[in-house]
Design a protein around this motif. Structure first.
Motif, PDB file in Angstrom:
ATOM      1  N   CYS A  28       0.832  -1.201   0.000  1.00 43.31           N
ATOM      2  CA  CYS A  28       0.000   0.000   0.000  1.00 43.31           C
ATOM      3  C   CYS A  28       0.868   1.253   0.000  1.00 43.31           C
ATOM      4  O   CYS A  28       0.598   2.220  -0.736  1.00 43.31           O
ATOM      5  CB  CYS A  28      -0.933  -0.019   1.206  1.00 43.31           C
ATOM      6  N   GLU A  56      -9.921   5.066  -3.738  1.00 43.67           N
ATOM      7  CA  GLU A  56     -10.734   4.874  -2.532  1.00 43.67           C
ATOM      8  C   GLU A  56     -10.382   3.550  -1.855  1.00 43.67           C
ATOM      9  O   GLU A  56     -10.298   3.472  -0.622  1.00 43.67           O
ATOM     10  CB  GLU A  56     -12.216   4.901  -2.884  1.00 43.67           C
ATOM     11  N   LYS A  57     -10.159   2.518  -2.644  1.00 44.66           N
ATOM     12  CA  LYS A  57      -9.759   1.225  -2.080  1.00 44.66           C
ATOM     13  C   LYS A  57      -8.391   1.328  -1.426  1.00 44.66           C
ATOM     14  O   LYS A  57      -8.152   0.769  -0.342  1.00 44.66           O
ATOM     15  CB  LYS A  57      -9.739   0.167  -3.190  1.00 44.66           C
ATOM     16  N   PHE A 107      -7.040   4.019  -0.118  1.00 41.91           N
ATOM     17  CA  PHE A 107      -7.155   4.825   1.101  1.00 41.91           C
ATOM     18  C   PHE A 107      -7.796   4.021   2.235  1.00 41.91           C
ATOM     19  O   PHE A 107      -7.392   4.148   3.394  1.00 41.91           O
ATOM     20  CB  PHE A 107      -7.978   6.084   0.819  1.00 41.91           C
ATOM     21  N   SER A 108      -8.781   3.183   1.917  1.00 36.30           N
ATOM     22  CA  SER A 108      -9.396   2.347   2.951  1.00 36.30           C
ATOM     23  C   SER A 108      -8.398   1.333   3.489  1.00 36.30           C
ATOM     24  O   SER A 108      -8.386   1.029   4.685  1.00 36.30           O
ATOM     25  CB  SER A 108     -10.635   1.636   2.388  1.00 36.30           C
ATOM     26  N   GLU A 109      -7.523   0.804   2.634  1.00 38.43           N
ATOM     27  CA  GLU A 109      -6.472  -0.113   3.092  1.00 38.43           C
ATOM     28  C   GLU A 109      -5.461   0.619   3.964  1.00 38.43           C
ATOM     29  O   GLU A 109      -4.939   0.061   4.932  1.00 38.43           O
ATOM     30  CB  GLU A 109      -5.772  -0.738   1.890  1.00 38.43           C
ATOM     31  N   LEU A 141      -6.064   2.987   6.015  1.00 35.64           N
ATOM     32  CA  LEU A 141      -6.643   3.251   7.341  1.00 35.64           C
ATOM     33  C   LEU A 141      -7.120   1.990   8.047  1.00 35.64           C
ATOM     34  O   LEU A 141      -7.665   2.079   9.150  1.00 35.64           O
ATOM     35  CB  LEU A 141      -7.825   4.229   7.202  1.00 35.64           C
ATOM     36  N   ASP A 142      -6.921   0.836   7.432  1.00 31.56           N
ATOM     37  CA  ASP A 142      -7.441  -0.412   7.982  1.00 31.56           C
ATOM     38  C   ASP A 142      -6.566  -0.902   9.136  1.00 31.56           C
ATOM     39  O   ASP A 142      -5.384  -1.182   8.952  1.00 31.56           O
ATOM     40  CB  ASP A 142      -7.502  -1.469   6.876  1.00 31.56           C
ATOM     41  N   ARG A 184       0.269   7.258   7.209  1.00 30.19           N
ATOM     42  CA  ARG A 184      -1.050   7.849   6.974  1.00 30.19           C
ATOM     43  C   ARG A 184      -1.221   9.207   7.645  1.00 30.19           C
ATOM     44  O   ARG A 184      -2.244   9.865   7.452  1.00 30.19           O
ATOM     45  CB  ARG A 184      -2.138   6.897   7.452  1.00 30.19           C
TER      46      ARG A 184
END
Length: 309
Positions: free
Chosen positions: A44, A134-135, A137-139, A141-142, A156
């Protein structure tokens, strides 16, 4: 990436509708090689530094490009007739693309009789790239299943979009670029990262700097540690109220080439100093142990004088 894409995406129009792990692994390894980071670097973070789209997104763009061109082909041609017939055949190339178009709100764009080919392709490309970001960014913050700490804990704080970083586009020596990339990606060998691999993993609040009592994070290492006071960044006019994380974010987000190169040089010097001092401490400990075992106090005095110098 311009040299790698033609090979990875060869005939992706036909087979590129779904992801393939082997192709993604090749792209990830190429990104790691370009940044000079080891394999334990987060994919990522590597993707975010280079601003690359995932292979799956690029494959699907090529598939939709082919769909649009076939859709606008002359209706008198046999290829177009077979294409329109297959749109209602479950499991066919056209049927699956229409299904994905509905899922990603592209159905009206795909089957619009008025929009041109280039306009459709542009809209589809923008939509898929937005979904890809978007995918990503979600990874980023996961934190699910990462109770002992996220490798992207620092990354991040300053990285908010999947676009190529400034230092990637300008010439910096490979060694300095490597240390800068490692620091940004959170894999520089600091205790905040080393404690992640201990068994059992060391709690984050116990991963302390060997030269002071603070946690040895990337922000502490670069802008705050008193041991490196002669090398810390001094080109920024920090406010006394700025926290270490805020100072670190300001340094990482700089847009000036001169300051960026200074940051790369400073990180390289910090790493060199830490390695040199760590080696000296270890070497002294080994010699002290040997002298103590052989009852040679004169050698112990010699070691003390060497370190004093």
């Amino acid at each position: 990436m311009n040299q790698l894409q033609p090979i990875l995406l060869y005939c992706a129009t036909i087979w590129g509708l779904y992801g393939h792990r082997e192709i993604s692994n090749i792209q990830n390894r190429a990104g790691g090689f370009f940044l000079s980071v080891p394999r334990n670097a987060s994919n990522c973070a590597v993707q975010g530094e280079l601003g690359w789209r995932t292979c799956l997104t690029q494959q699907q763009i090529e598939s939709f490009r082919c769909f649009v061109k076939l859709y606008h082909m002359s209706e008198d041609r046999l290829t177009n007739k077979v294409f329109r017939w297959s749109m209602n055949r479950k499991g066919s190339f056209s049927f699956n693309l229409v299904k994905l178009g509905r899922q990603w709100l592209l159905y009206d764009t795909l089957l619009s009789p008025t929009s041109g080919i280039n306009c459709k392709i542009s809209v589809i490309k923008q939509r898929l790239c937005r979904l890809d970001e978007e995918k990503w960014f979600s990874e980023l913050l996961d934190d699910v299943g990462k109770a002992i700490g996220n490798k992207l804990r620092t990354y991040r704080l300053f990285k908010k979009d999947c676009r190529p970083e400034l230092y990637v586009r300008y010439i910096i020596s490979r060694h300095r670029q490597s240390n800068l990339s490692k620091l940004r990606c959170g894999i520089l060998p600091l205790n905040i990262e080393i404690g992640f691999y201990s068994k059992p993993p060391t709690p984050i609040n116990q991963r302390l700097c060997p030269f002071c009592d603070s946690a040895e994070s990337e922000a502490h290492f670069l802008v705050n540690c008193a041991f490196y006071h002669d090398l810390n960044i001094d080109e920024f006019s920090f406010s006394p109220d700025d926290s270490n994380h805020l100072k670190f974010i300001m340094v990482m987000n700089t847009t000036e080439i001169k300051v960026l190169k200074l940051v790369a040089y400073t990180i390289n010097d910090l790493c060199y100093k830490k390695k040199a001092v760590t080696f000296l401490i270890y070497f002294t400990y080994v010699l002290f142990y040997i002298c103590h075992e052989h009852n040679r106090p004169d050698c112990i005095l010699y070691i003390f004088l060497v370190n004093l110098c």
